[in-house]
Scaffold this active site. Structure first.
Site, short mmCIF file in Angstrom:
data_model
loop_
_atom_site.label_atom_id
_atom_site.label_comp_id
_atom_site.label_asym_id
_atom_site.label_seq_id
_atom_site.Cartn_x
_atom_site.Cartn_y
_atom_site.Cartn_z
N LYS A 13 -20.00 17.37 -12.21
CA LYS A 13 -19.16 16.97 -13.34
C LYS A 13 -17.79 16.48 -12.85
O LYS A 13 -17.29 15.47 -13.32
CB LYS A 13 -18.96 18.14 -14.33
N ARG A 89 -18.09 25.87 -23.14
CA ARG A 89 -19.04 26.63 -22.35
C ARG A 89 -19.80 27.64 -23.18
O ARG A 89 -20.67 28.34 -22.66
CB ARG A 89 -18.28 27.39 -21.26
N ARG A 128 -19.10 22.59 -1.00
CA ARG A 128 -17.95 21.96 -1.66
C ARG A 128 -16.63 22.42 -1.03
O ARG A 128 -16.42 23.59 -0.73
CB ARG A 128 -17.95 22.33 -3.14
N ARG A 161 -13.27 27.08 -2.62
CA ARG A 161 -12.99 27.90 -3.80
C ARG A 161 -13.56 29.31 -3.63
O ARG A 161 -14.65 29.48 -3.11
CB ARG A 161 -13.61 27.25 -5.03
N ARG A 172 -22.71 32.74 -11.78
CA ARG A 172 -22.30 31.60 -12.61
C ARG A 172 -23.52 30.90 -13.20
O ARG A 172 -23.49 30.43 -14.33
CB ARG A 172 -21.46 30.62 -11.78
P1 ADP Z 1 -17.96 25.09 -12.19
O1 ADP Z 1 -18.32 24.10 -13.25
O2 ADP Z 1 -18.27 24.62 -10.81
O3 ADP Z 1 -18.49 26.47 -12.45
P2 ADP Z 1 -15.19 25.31 -13.17
O4 ADP Z 1 -14.03 24.96 -12.32
O5 ADP Z 1 -15.48 24.47 -14.36
O6 ADP Z 1 -16.40 25.30 -12.14
O7 ADP Z 1 -15.07 26.82 -13.67
C1 ADP Z 1 -14.76 27.88 -12.82
C2 ADP Z 1 -14.61 29.19 -13.59
O8 ADP Z 1 -13.52 29.08 -14.54
C3 ADP Z 1 -15.79 29.64 -14.44
O9 ADP Z 1 -16.77 30.33 -13.69
C4 ADP Z 1 -15.11 30.53 -15.49
O10 ADP Z 1 -14.76 31.79 -14.94
C5 ADP Z 1 -13.80 29.81 -15.75
N1 ADP Z 1 -13.92 28.83 -16.87
C6 ADP Z 1 -13.78 27.48 -16.78
N2 ADP Z 1 -13.94 26.89 -17.97
C7 ADP Z 1 -14.20 27.89 -18.86
C8 ADP Z 1 -14.49 27.93 -20.25
N3 ADP Z 1 -14.56 26.80 -20.99
N4 ADP Z 1 -14.70 29.14 -20.83
C9 ADP Z 1 -14.64 30.27 -20.12
N5 ADP Z 1 -14.39 30.31 -18.80
C10 ADP Z 1 -14.17 29.13 -18.16
#
Ligand code: ADP
Ligand code: ZN
Length: 214
Positions: A13, A89, A128, A161, A172
């Protein structure tokens, strides 16, 4: 153009968002980036978010939605298009996003869902690397930096990360399947869903996306 990028962690994404930002001049709203920014503050909230992210758990709907709504109402040029990455999410977040966008008369046009096999996701996430300074994305195999540990774009330091380790990745993925995947039906019912195969190279994903957005 107002879109949501949906799909499991590691599906690409962020990489696609960087491309769309350039091609269509869309604003990029990544809740992952916004939350990582919060964790840099040494505050109780920052520490709480950091703990949840390192476990692979979701931050509360309430907190994330508040950050996003604030952005929609005060930090976004609505005449320009935008894309959400990593948000919504949960179905609750999706409903609250629709409501907020309705209030500003800027409903979503479409939701791009990227799909890939588990081994592909795992490989993308464990390899990554990210620039600490500008956020540029790299991969040890598919997109290495020219000089080891140094960002090609800005010379910043490259890091991995904290949540890109195998244990957290599994957590996740479980959270995605349980809490996030139901959003696919939510948007399918609105006839906004476009599914794309993301097992292929980034360039090929781009071509498929261009065809869909035309
Ligand atoms: P990825 O898509 O690779 O999991 P992100 O950077 O989008 O990585 O998200 C990393 C973390 O940030 C998630 O595992 C969660 O803990 C938190 N997070 C991100 N966006 C949300 C969201 N919309 N709602 C709840 N937690 C979120
Ligand atoms: Zn950089």
């Amino acid at each position: 153009m107002r879109i949501v990028l949906l799909g499991p962690p590691g599906v690409g994404k962020g990489t696609l968002a960087d491309h769309l930002k350039e091609k269509y001049h869309l604003a990029h709203i990544s809740t992952g980036d916004m939350l990582r920014e919060e964790t840099k503050k040494d505050s109780p909230l920052g520490r709480e978010i950091k703990g949840l992210m390192e476990k692979g758990a979701l931050v509360s709907d309430e907190l994330v939605t508040r950050l996003v709504v604030q952005k929609i109402e005060h930090g976004l040029d609505l005449k320009r298009g935008f894309m959400f990455d990593g948000f919504p999410r949960t179905v609750k977040q999706a409903q609250d996003l629709d409501a907020a966008l309705e209030r500003v008369h800027a409903p979503l046009d479409c939701v791009l869902t990227l799909e890939a096999d588990f081994n592909v996701l795992l490989d993308r996430m464990t390899g990554r690397r990210v620039c600490r300074k500008c956020g540029a994305l790299y991969h040890v195999t598919y997109k290495p930096t020219a000089r080891e540990g140094i960002c090609d774009v800005c010379g910043g330091e490259i890091y991995q990360r904290a949540d890109d380790n195998e244990k957290t990745i599994k957590a996740r993925m479980e959270v995605y399947n349980k809490s996030t995947a139901p959003i696919i039906d939510y948007y399918a019912q609105q006839n906004k869903l476009k599914k794309l195969n993301a097992n292929v190279e980034a360039a090929e994903v781009r071509l498929a996306v261009a065809a869909v957005l035309k």
